[in-house]
Design a protein around this motif. Sequence first.
Motif, PDB file in Angstrom:
ATOM      1  N   VAL A 198       0.758  -1.218  -0.012  1.00 19.71           N
ATOM      2  CA  VAL A 198      -0.060   0.032   0.115  1.00 19.71           C
ATOM      3  C   VAL A 198       0.700   1.230  -0.042  1.00 19.71           C
ATOM      4  O   VAL A 198       1.456   1.530   1.014  1.00 19.71           O
ATOM      5  N   ARG A 199       0.691   2.120  -0.938  1.00 20.07           N
ATOM      6  CA  ARG A 199       1.551   3.134  -1.195  1.00 20.07           C
ATOM      7  C   ARG A 199       0.729   4.433  -0.869  1.00 20.07           C
ATOM      8  O   ARG A 199      -0.245   4.640  -1.711  1.00 20.07           O
ATOM      9  N   TRP A 200       0.906   5.264   0.162  1.00 20.84           N
ATOM     10  CA  TRP A 200       0.019   6.347   0.574  1.00 20.84           C
ATOM     11  C   TRP A 200       0.920   7.097   1.563  1.00 20.84           C
ATOM     12  O   TRP A 200       1.684   6.746   1.972  1.00 20.84           O
ATOM     13  N   PRO A 201       0.279   8.516   1.561  1.00 22.49           N
ATOM     14  CA  PRO A 201       0.958   9.395   2.333  1.00 22.49           C
ATOM     15  C   PRO A 201       0.561   9.270   3.994  1.00 22.49           C
ATOM     16  O   PRO A 201      -0.273   8.902   4.054  1.00 22.49           O
ATOM     17  N   TYR A 202       1.545   9.775   4.670  1.00 16.84           N
ATOM     18  CA  TYR A 202       1.459   9.921   5.967  1.00 16.84           C
ATOM     19  C   TYR A 202       1.235   8.540   6.906  1.00 16.84           C
ATOM     20  O   TYR A 202      -0.124   8.446   7.395  1.00 16.84           O
ATOM     21  N   GLY A 203       2.045   7.753   6.544  1.00 19.17           N
ATOM     22  CA  GLY A 203       1.759   6.274   7.587  1.00 19.17           C
ATOM     23  C   GLY A 203       1.831   6.224   8.926  1.00 19.17           C
ATOM     24  O   GLY A 203       1.159   5.320   9.689  1.00 19.17           O
ATOM     25  N   GLN A 204       2.231   7.473   9.521  1.00 21.81           N
ATOM     26  CA  GLN A 204       2.139   7.706  10.953  1.00 21.81           C
ATOM     27  C   GLN A 204       1.059   8.499  11.489  1.00 21.81           C
ATOM     28  O   GLN A 204       0.886   8.931  12.460  1.00 21.81           O
ATOM     29  N   ALA A 205       0.019   8.740  10.615  1.00 26.05           N
ATOM     30  CA  ALA A 205      -1.070   9.378  10.909  1.00 26.05           C
ATOM     31  C   ALA A 205      -1.917   8.522  11.913  1.00 26.05           C
ATOM     32  O   ALA A 205      -2.281   7.264  11.336  1.00 26.05           O
ATOM     33  N   GLY A 206      -2.299   8.985  12.919  1.00 23.62           N
ATOM     34  CA  GLY A 206      -3.185   7.995  13.829  1.00 23.62           C
ATOM     35  C   GLY A 206      -4.386   8.205  13.949  1.00 23.62           C
ATOM     36  O   GLY A 206      -5.188   9.436  13.898  1.00 23.62           O
ATOM     37  N   ARG A 207      -5.415   7.385  13.612  1.00 15.84           N
ATOM     38  CA  ARG A 207      -6.747   7.283  13.415  1.00 15.84           C
ATOM     39  C   ARG A 207      -7.617   6.396  14.569  1.00 15.84           C
ATOM     40  O   ARG A 207      -6.817   5.460  15.134  1.00 15.84           O
ATOM     41  N   THR A 208      -8.725   6.656  15.135  1.00 18.95           N
ATOM     42  CA  THR A 208      -9.517   5.911  16.042  1.00 18.95           C
ATOM     43  C   THR A 208     -10.606   5.463  15.010  1.00 18.95           C
ATOM     44  O   THR A 208     -11.798   5.740  15.422  1.00 18.95           O
ATOM     45  N   LEU A 209     -10.307   4.586  13.826  1.00 17.10           N
ATOM     46  CA  LEU A 209     -11.505   4.207  13.198  1.00 17.10           C
ATOM     47  C   LEU A 209     -12.792   3.332  13.848  1.00 17.10           C
ATOM     48  O   LEU A 209     -12.385   2.782  14.677  1.00 17.10           O
ATOM     49  N   ILE A 210     -13.980   3.850  13.247  1.00 13.48           N
ATOM     50  CA  ILE A 210     -15.002   3.319  14.029  1.00 13.48           C
ATOM     51  C   ILE A 210     -15.703   2.677  13.012  1.00 13.48           C
ATOM     52  O   ILE A 210     -15.697   2.742  11.714  1.00 13.48           O
ATOM     53  N   HIS A 211     -16.100   1.398  13.304  1.00 19.08           N
ATOM     54  CA  HIS A 211     -17.020   0.466  12.613  1.00 19.08           C
ATOM     55  C   HIS A 211     -18.190   1.106  12.388  1.00 19.08           C
ATOM     56  O   HIS A 211     -19.031   1.707  13.156  1.00 19.08           O
ATOM     57  N   GLU A 212     -18.899   0.914  10.912  1.00 21.33           N
ATOM     58  CA  GLU A 212     -20.057   1.348  10.463  1.00 21.33           C
ATOM     59  C   GLU A 212     -21.276   0.953  11.365  1.00 21.33           C
ATOM     60  O   GLU A 212     -22.109   1.531  11.584  1.00 21.33           O
ATOM     61  N   LYS A 213     -20.938  -0.296  11.918  1.00 20.50           N
ATOM     62  CA  LYS A 213     -21.949  -0.989  12.774  1.00 20.50           C
ATOM     63  C   LYS A 213     -22.228  -0.132  14.343  1.00 20.50           C
ATOM     64  O   LYS A 213     -23.330  -0.016  14.475  1.00 20.50           O
ATOM     65  N   ASP A 214     -21.049   0.392  14.587  1.00 22.15           N
ATOM     66  CA  ASP A 214     -21.204   1.030  15.776  1.00 22.15           C
ATOM     67  C   ASP A 214     -21.882   2.508  15.533  1.00 22.15           C
ATOM     68  O   ASP A 214     -22.514   2.805  16.604  1.00 22.15           O
ATOM     69  N   ILE A 215     -21.496   2.967  14.476  1.00 22.19           N
ATOM     70  CA  ILE A 215     -22.133   4.249  14.135  1.00 22.19           C
ATOM     71  C   ILE A 215     -23.908   3.997  14.153  1.00 22.19           C
ATOM     72  O   ILE A 215     -24.606   4.755  14.772  1.00 22.19           O
ATOM     73  N   ALA A 216     -24.031   2.864  13.485  1.00 25.03           N
ATOM     74  CA  ALA A 216     -25.471   2.620  13.268  1.00 25.03           C
ATOM     75  C   ALA A 216     -26.271   2.357  14.391  1.00 25.03           C
ATOM     76  O   ALA A 216     -27.387   2.655  14.875  1.00 25.03           O
ATOM     77  N   ALA A 217     -25.616   1.591  15.428  1.00 21.64           N
ATOM     78  CA  ALA A 217     -26.036   1.177  16.747  1.00 21.64           C
ATOM     79  C   ALA A 217     -26.493   2.484  17.503  1.00 21.64           C
ATOM     80  O   ALA A 217     -27.194   2.364  18.285  1.00 21.64           O
ATOM     81  N   VAL A 218     -25.421   3.364  17.527  1.00 24.71           N
ATOM     82  CA  VAL A 218     -25.594   4.342  18.325  1.00 24.71           C
ATOM     83  C   VAL A 218     -26.762   5.228  17.615  1.00 24.71           C
ATOM     84  O   VAL A 218     -27.565   5.707  18.418  1.00 24.71           O
ATOM     85  N   ALA A 219     -26.831   5.362  16.382  1.00 29.00           N
ATOM     86  CA  ALA A 219     -27.950   5.974  15.677  1.00 29.00           C
ATOM     87  C   ALA A 219     -29.227   5.499  16.304  1.00 29.00           C
ATOM     88  O   ALA A 219     -30.189   6.356  16.559  1.00 29.00           O
ATOM     89  N   VAL A 220     -29.432   4.065  16.153  1.00 23.78           N
ATOM     90  CA  VAL A 220     -30.434   3.565  16.591  1.00 23.78           C
ATOM     91  C   VAL A 220     -31.054   3.633  17.984  1.00 23.78           C
ATOM     92  O   VAL A 220     -32.123   3.878  18.452  1.00 23.78           O
ATOM     93  N   HIS A 221     -30.024   3.534  18.680  1.00 23.48           N
ATOM     94  CA  HIS A 221     -30.111   3.829  20.158  1.00 23.48           C
ATOM     95  C   HIS A 221     -30.639   5.553  20.493  1.00 23.48           C
ATOM     96  O   HIS A 221     -31.642   5.693  21.394  1.00 23.48           O
ATOM     97  N   VAL A 222     -30.067   6.413  19.722  1.00 24.75           N
ATOM     98  CA  VAL A 222     -30.770   7.776  19.875  1.00 24.75           C
ATOM     99  C   VAL A 222     -31.965   7.958  19.506  1.00 24.75           C
ATOM    100  O   VAL A 222     -32.708   8.706  19.928  1.00 24.75           O
ATOM    101  N   LEU A 223     -32.185   7.372  18.298  1.00 33.25           N
ATOM    102  CA  LEU A 223     -33.616   7.343  17.621  1.00 33.25           C
ATOM    103  C   LEU A 223     -34.824   6.786  18.534  1.00 33.25           C
ATOM    104  O   LEU A 223     -35.727   7.102  18.191  1.00 33.25           O
ATOM    105  N   THR A 224     -34.385   5.803  19.467  1.00 34.21           N
ATOM    106  CA  THR A 224     -35.504   4.960  19.979  1.00 34.21           C
ATOM    107  C   THR A 224     -35.402   5.320  21.310  1.00 34.21           C
ATOM    108  O   THR A 224     -36.215   4.466  22.000  1.00 34.21           O
ATOM    109  N   SER A 225     -34.617   6.128  21.930  1.00 36.12           N
ATOM    110  CA  SER A 225     -34.567   6.275  23.485  1.00 36.12           C
ATOM    111  C   SER A 225     -34.846   7.869  23.648  1.00 36.12           C
ATOM    112  O   SER A 225     -34.276   8.671  22.841  1.00 36.12           O
TER     113      SER A 225
END
Length: 277
Positions: free
Chosen positions: A149-176
Amino acid sequence: MSTILVTGATGNVGGHVVRELERAGLPVRALVRDPARARLPERVETVAGDLTRPETLEPALADVETAFLVWPGFAARTAEPVVEALAGRARRVVYLSANVPQGDGEPTIFHQELERLIRASGMSWTFLRPSGFAVNTLGWADQVRTGVVRWPYGQAGRTLIHEKDIAAVAVHVLTSAGHGGAAYPISGPEVLTQAEQVRIIGEVIGREVRWEELPPEQAREQLLAAWGDANFVDAALAGWRSLVDSPEEVTDVVEKLLGRPALPFRSWVRDHEADFR
């Protein structure tokens, strides 16, 4: 309970939101451009409409009390009439916003404008501000298959989130209750550099994949050819560069809202293993 409208219903997050609401037996309506191609569960009501054409939204808004809003792209030209249309019918909106790369809790300028319009609309609102999406690493899939994989800024730090977690939070907020006026910064459970993400992808798929640093000027040429918007390209590169010294921050919001830890990046790769093969 009145109908919940989900926009972006065939996307990475919206699709999971629709399915979770449907499994819970809740009345859900999916706003899609082409219902015939939506491939959503049978019990989900699909209605044709397009946020970039506000005049098409009226049928989707009938009997809607709550809406999950995902904006298509980064053009806010039709944002004001869309928010006005929502406010004319819905009492509550959950908006999928974003954090800036530095993780300081404030969304990008585009999302700031959407948030401002929603705040002024009179609707009860909740903003979800996720960190980097794990699903965006699928952009490396072709390179992963070559082993480099050739890409810039290999030391860039991310806290990547699973789309399932975003959806689960959304559903929780929508229904409570109790989320009106909240802006939730949500993230994955760990900081990983881009080079570490590539290593983990290789470990999960059982193939050695190495990182090779691409000079930013070469990356800019490639991204300009792919995206065409110099301002967007420069903003993306500046964002990745900033994450080298100021990585995205881990938050505990997912765990507090859902009662379980956020899913790690390795788990996301397992869910998408076939996409890298």
